[in-house]
Design an enzyme around this catalytic site. Structure first.
Site, mmCIF file in Angstrom:
data_model
loop_
_atom_site.group_PDB
_atom_site.id
_atom_site.type_symbol
_atom_site.label_atom_id
_atom_site.label_comp_id
_atom_site.label_asym_id
_atom_site.label_seq_id
_atom_site.Cartn_x
_atom_site.Cartn_y
_atom_site.Cartn_z
ATOM 1 N N SER A 656 0.815 -1.221 0.000
ATOM 2 C CA SER A 656 0.000 0.000 0.000
ATOM 3 C C SER A 656 0.847 1.269 0.000
ATOM 4 C CB SER A 656 -0.924 0.008 1.217
ATOM 5 O OG SER A 656 -0.187 0.039 2.414
ATOM 6 N N LYS A 699 -6.116 4.877 8.070
ATOM 7 C CA LYS A 699 -4.975 5.639 7.550
ATOM 8 C C LYS A 699 -5.300 7.129 7.463
ATOM 9 C CE LYS A 699 -2.983 1.778 4.963
ATOM 10 N NZ LYS A 699 -2.702 1.200 3.636
#
Length: 811
Positions: A656, A699
């Protein structure tokens, strides 16, 4: 002008709320309860199929993450199926009198096993009194005395005949302390002393000696007959005992024969019992041994326990087929065991010490096991497979299976096995067994795959409202009002990490409602409202937030270096997710890149130090592939680059961060600085497309918290893949900041869009001649790479020329 600018998301795109107009109730008290779990039609259909279908090998594996309610759902469906099945037979072990080390297994109709055990106990008690009493009768004693008298008379007759013969030959038969002896006698019948005997003439002495020798031989012959006559007498007494015992036992056994006339195995066993009692009537005689001993030792010394019945399976109280869930599925708990008792320092066992296992108790019904618990127990998995393949339960000691001991032990007769085994476990266990054990698929042909999420539709919204009502009813919780149910649905979407899905993780939802009920009680409310639900969510987060707060404190104090303002070349804010127990939160991480002249290798420092996982390494390799495909068109890639997660001291896994790593690398090559007010997450493919990642909500919130600590200025934000927008279910404070234009969330589809936003410069696309626009980021990258290639060629030509000069030598 910027090309292909990313999309700045609206507040409405950051959270998918629940439309309360879909609910036609005020509180969940108005709703009916439903069957749990919800949204598992596929899995529940598989369970029904697996427990109903006949044939070998159609056992069931129910798989899915913990907390979905798999075990409860399976138990509920199995309970319904068991109610339509007959109660299975009882099983007991009895002594095999011909082979005591191989106890026999006898099957009886349900309830008859306990009855048979009681009847045999009563028979033993009756025999204890009836058999000794029959041998105490006057008639029996007279007959035994007659036999003894007959033996004594026979022996006396033999001695009398011998003595008469001796007298006729001038010899007397004497009975001495040492036994019988012969001696010469005179005319008066008096024995002659040795001195007198020696004075006789030689002919007379010789005649007497020969007579004595003949008589001694005859004496020996007679004495040899005595044991034979005694044996014959004992046989007569034994036959008499058998007749007496048969008379005493026969009517007692006949009563049981009539009671169990329809059970062939029981009749055969009773026949053996009768014969053994008749052959061993001495067992019923009172013995001084063990007198005064009480308790277990007395039972151990009881010789009549050979006639007891060991009832191992009693289904007399069952109304349906049995359902057994074995909490500790060890080998012995599954297949049964043979216990031992200590006596005088020696371990003793017999058929009465055979103990049943879960397979015995579940035989004819259903056995539910936790797959992980089963696999963690030594030999349990192999033992279960053996039983299922052989379709029988054979009790074996692990010591004997491993040849650790060679002592004689019991070998109980196996019992036929007919049941359904249901394993409950996570998906990884199912796939590992499928891959590593070739017999697994033969024995567990049906799989029920429980899903951890369902589509978010109005129907499923209403279904989750009914789920609230059901949980409240089953756990005796307060009802929820409409707004609280709406928040419950939204929380279910957040737990699913998807704005278009709802979690089916029943454990988490029950915990949430139970805690909301607690906070409602604290406020004295009879109905749970949205404030109680919000407080429960906040408290759940707060209780596991110590590590997250310490990390944020380290960033605030400048220990962990994260910039939320300014610009830097070759430096970017990446985003990661940390999971510690039940805590799951986002953490910004600084990623840096450096470039230099080289041979095209991108060095992943995490991988080189064994701190990078395989997926992270794959992401870096894809990044290198992208660079070669896009920029190494006219010349080979002649750079060397290094990428690293700064201040990262643990394992880094996942791809990611590959978009952030690529942007940092392009910044280092182009010398264009990156805005530190933005953080980036997303993976990239070799064509530059930005792909979805996990944990997007955590996040975004992780970087938002850091920015909030340093002060929101409106320029800060997070760049996420466009394909992750549907997953957004952000916290209310993040949405409020976006609405107030103090924070931003951008969605990008390509790396070029991310570059344009992060570097505030056109990324640039190739024109018809294959050239990037002048001044664009891509043009600068390509120019830098071309300069690296030219420099490398110059070095190569210099090395080549130097080699030629050395070969020719000085002129």
């Amino acid at each position: 002008m910027l090309e292909k600018l990313p999309k700045r998301l609206k507040p409405s795109e950051l959270y998918t709320g629940c439309d309360l107009a879909e609910f036609k109730f005020e509180t969940t008290d108005e709703l009916n309860t439903i069957e749990l779990p919800v949204g598992q039609d596929r899995a529940l259909g598989a369970v029904r199929f697996g427990i109903r279908i006949g044939g070998g090998g159609y056992n069931l594996f129910a798989m899915g993450p913990p907390g979905l309610g798999k075990r409860a759902a399976v138990r509920e469906l199995v309970t319904k199926e068991a109610s339509d099945r007959p109660v299975p037979a009882d099983w007991c072990y009895v002594n095999d009198f011909s082979q005591p080390q191989r106890p026999r297994a006898i099957s009886l109709p349900p309830g008859r096993g306990a009855e048979f055990s009681r009847d045999m106990d009563q028979l033993v008690e009756d025999l204890r009194s009836a058999v000794p009493a029959s041998f105490e009768s006057e008639d029996y004693r007279n007959r035994v005395e007659e036999m003894d008298a007959e033996l004594k008379e026979r022996q006396s007759d033999a001695f009398r005949a011998l003595q008469k013969d001796a007298n006729d030959q001038g010899v007397a038969l004497l009975h001495t302390p040492a036994g019988f002896a012969f001696a010469p006698v005179d005319e008066n019948g008096e024995t002659i002393a040795a001195e007198e005997f020696n004075k006789l003439d030689a002919t007379h002495r010789q005649r007497v000696k020969e007579a004595i020798e003949r008589l001694q031989e005859r004496m020996q012959s007679v004495m040899r007959e005595f044991p034979i006559w005694a044996k014959e007498t004992r046989e007569k007494i034994k036959q008499l005992n058998r007749e007496i015992a048969s008379f005493a036992v026969g009517h007692l056994i006949d009563a049981l024969r009539g009671k169990y006339s329809a059970l062939e195995e029981v009749l055969e066993y009773l026949e053996q019992v009768e014969m053994d009692v008749i052959d061993n009537v001495g067992l019923f005689s009172p013995s001084e041994e063990g007198e005064g001993v009480q308790g277990p030792l007395q039972a151990l010394n009881d010789p009549l326990r050979r006639y007891r019945v060991n009832l191992v399976v009693d289904n007399g109280a069952q109304q349906t087929a049995p359902i057994i869930f074995e909490e500790l599925p060890s080998l012995l708990n599954l297949i049964g065991r043979i216990e031992h008792e200590a006596h005088m320092g020696t371990l003793f066992t017999d058929f009465t010490l055979i103990r049943p296992g879960a397979l015995h108790r579940a035989n004819g019904g259903f056995l539910l096991l936790d797959a992980q618990d089963l696999l963690m127990q030594p030999f349990a998995w192999d033992g279960l497979k053996r039983a299922l393949k052989a379709q029988e339960i054979r009790i074996e000691s692990p010591d004997r299976m491993l040849s650790l001991i060679s002592t004689v032990s019991l070998e109980p007769e196996s019992i036929p096995l007919d049941l359904k085994v249901v394993l409950v476990g996570e998906r990884v266990l199912y796939y590992l067994l499928q891959r590593l054990d070739p017999e697994f698929m033969e024995l567990f042909k049906v799989v029920a795959d429980f899903d951890d999420a369902v589509d978010r539709t109005p129907d499923n919204h209403r279904l989750h409202a009914s789920l609230c009502a059901t949980i409240a009813h089953r756990h005796r919780l307060k009802p929820l009002d409409k707004r609280a149910v709406g928040r419950f649905v939204e929380r279910a979407a957040r737990l699913a990490d998807d704005g278009e899905k709802l979690t089916t993780h029943l454990g988490d939802l029950v915990e949430l409602l139970r805690e909301a009920d607690h906070w409602a009680a604290e406020q004295g409310r009879k109905v749970v409202d949205v404030a109680d639900l919000e407080r429960a969510i906040e408290q759940q987060t707060y209780r596991v937030s110590r590590v997250r707060e310490r990390i944020q404190e380290s960033m605030r104090r400048g220990i962990l270096l994260i910039d939320t303002s300014g610009e830097r070349v070759g430096q970017i804010n990446g985003l990661s997710v940390m999971e510690l127990g039940r805590a799951r939160f986002g953490q910004p991480v600084r990623i840096t890149a450096t470039t230099r002249l080289g041979d095209g290798k991108v060095i992943d420092i995490q991988r080189e130090t064994d701190l990078g996982g395989a997926i992270h390494s794959k992401g870096v390799m894809i990044l290198a592939g992208y660079l070669n495909a896009r920029y190494a068109v006219e010349a080979p890639l002649s750079m060397a680059a290094s990428l690293v997660f700064e201040q990262s001291y643990g394992m880094v896994e996942g791809d990611s961060a590959s978009v952030a790593e690529l942007c940092a690398l392009l910044s280092a090559l182009s010398a264009v600085s990156i805005r530190q007010s933005l953080a980036v997450t997303g993976s990239v493919n070799q064509h530059g497309d930005v792909q979805a990642i996990g944990g997007v909500n955590e996040k975004i919130e992780g970087f938002f918290d850091v920015c909030q600590e340093s002060g929101l200025c409106g320029d800060q934000g997070v760049v996420v893949p466009a394909s992750n927008v549907k997953h957004l279910m952000l916290r209310r404070d993040v949405i409020d900041a976006v609405e107030a234009e103090q924070f931003n969330v951008f969605a990008v589809e390509t790396v070029d869009q991310a570059i344009s936003l992060l570097m505030d410069t056109d990324a640039g696309e190739r024109d018809a001649q294959g050239r990037f626009p002048s001044g664009s980021v891509n043009a600068r990258v390509e120019a830098q790479l071309m300069s690296y290639a030219a420099a490398r060629r110059n070095f190569a030509s210099r090395d080549h020329q130097s080699g030629q000069d050395e070969a020719h030598g000085p002129r």
